[in-house]
Motif scaffolding. Structure first.
Motif, mmCIF file in Angstrom:
data_model
loop_
_atom_site.group_PDB
_atom_site.id
_atom_site.type_symbol
_atom_site.label_atom_id
_atom_site.label_comp_id
_atom_site.label_asym_id
_atom_site.label_seq_id
_atom_site.Cartn_x
_atom_site.Cartn_y
_atom_site.Cartn_z
ATOM 1 N N UNK A 1 22.571 -24.000 8.527
ATOM 2 C CA UNK A 1 21.550 -22.936 8.513
ATOM 3 C C UNK A 1 20.166 -23.524 8.305
ATOM 4 N N UNK A 2 20.054 -24.488 7.400
ATOM 5 C CA UNK A 2 18.752 -25.105 7.145
ATOM 6 C C UNK A 2 18.280 -25.924 8.343
ATOM 7 N N UNK A 3 19.166 -26.717 8.923
ATOM 8 C CA UNK A 3 18.795 -27.557 10.068
ATOM 9 C C UNK A 3 18.362 -26.722 11.268
ATOM 10 N N UNK B 1 24.451 -13.746 11.967
ATOM 11 C CA UNK B 1 24.932 -14.294 10.700
ATOM 12 C C UNK B 1 25.015 -13.187 9.666
ATOM 13 N N UNK B 2 26.121 -13.169 8.898
ATOM 14 C CA UNK B 2 26.317 -12.146 7.866
ATOM 15 C C UNK B 2 26.914 -12.780 6.613
ATOM 16 N N UNK B 3 26.686 -12.117 5.489
ATOM 17 C CA UNK B 3 27.222 -12.574 4.199
ATOM 18 C C UNK B 3 28.554 -11.917 3.929
ATOM 19 N N UNK B 4 29.467 -12.673 3.345
ATOM 20 C CA UNK B 4 30.752 -12.133 2.920
ATOM 21 C C UNK B 4 30.488 -11.230 1.725
ATOM 22 N N UNK C 1 26.285 -16.834 -1.296
ATOM 23 C CA UNK C 1 25.761 -16.978 0.068
ATOM 24 C C UNK C 1 26.757 -17.573 1.064
ATOM 25 N N UNK C 2 27.997 -17.113 1.033
ATOM 26 C CA UNK C 2 28.972 -17.492 2.050
ATOM 27 C C UNK C 2 28.583 -16.779 3.339
ATOM 28 N N UNK C 3 28.155 -17.537 4.325
ATOM 29 C CA UNK C 3 27.603 -16.982 5.556
ATOM 30 C C UNK C 3 28.543 -17.259 6.725
ATOM 31 N N UNK C 4 28.723 -16.262 7.568
ATOM 32 C CA UNK C 4 29.662 -16.340 8.691
ATOM 33 C C UNK C 4 29.050 -15.769 9.961
ATOM 34 N N UNK C 5 29.673 -16.079 11.092
ATOM 35 C CA UNK C 5 29.492 -15.352 12.343
ATOM 36 C C UNK C 5 30.875 -14.903 12.783
ATOM 37 N N UNK C 6 30.929 -13.818 13.517
ATOM 38 C CA UNK C 6 32.198 -13.303 14.048
ATOM 39 C C UNK C 6 32.347 -13.706 15.503
ATOM 40 N N UNK D 1 32.681 -19.924 9.299
ATOM 41 C CA UNK D 1 31.682 -20.156 8.250
ATOM 42 C C UNK D 1 30.545 -21.033 8.785
ATOM 43 N N UNK D 2 29.321 -20.656 8.452
ATOM 44 C CA UNK D 2 28.146 -21.438 8.825
ATOM 45 C C UNK D 2 27.570 -22.021 7.534
#
Length: 100
Positions: free
Chosen positions: A80-82, A9-12, A19-24, A74-75
């Motif tokens: 993320x919390x769950x 997971x990474x931030x844009x 906190x826009x979080x993504x995976x590639x 986008x995650x």
């Protein structure tokens, strides 16, 4: 088409304070998605998908955005919390293309 993969997971960078979080997605899978969705993509080159991380399942879109040509997913915060994930954690992800 279903793509299963592990990704960090990474931030844009442009929106770190939000906190826009993504995976590639893997580059090879992204290339195949690009080939299969020619003429079906939506705004910004997005592709609708069903996504899963752990026990969380949702519908969203993937976008071209990885510097290496990878699509990004986008995650959202609820996922993320769950799944107790934070930026830098590696998630096991499943993405299924919807509009094929």
């Amino acid at each position: 088409m279903v793509v299963d993969f592990d990704s960090e997971l990474w931030l844009w960078a442009a929106r770190k304070t939000e906190s826009w979080t993504f995976v590639s997605l893997p580059v090879e899978a992204s290339d195949e998605i690009r080939d299969r969705t020619e003429g079906l993509r939506r705004g910004f080159g997005s592709v609708r998908v069903k996504a899963s991380v752990g026990t969380s399942h949702w519908q969203t879109s993937i976008f071209p955005g990885g510097g290496d040509g990878a699509y990004v997913l986008p995650i959202k915060r609820a996922v993320r919390q769950a799944q107790k994930l934070e930026v830098g954690d590696v998630a096991t992800v499943s993405v299924e293309l919807i509009d094929l």
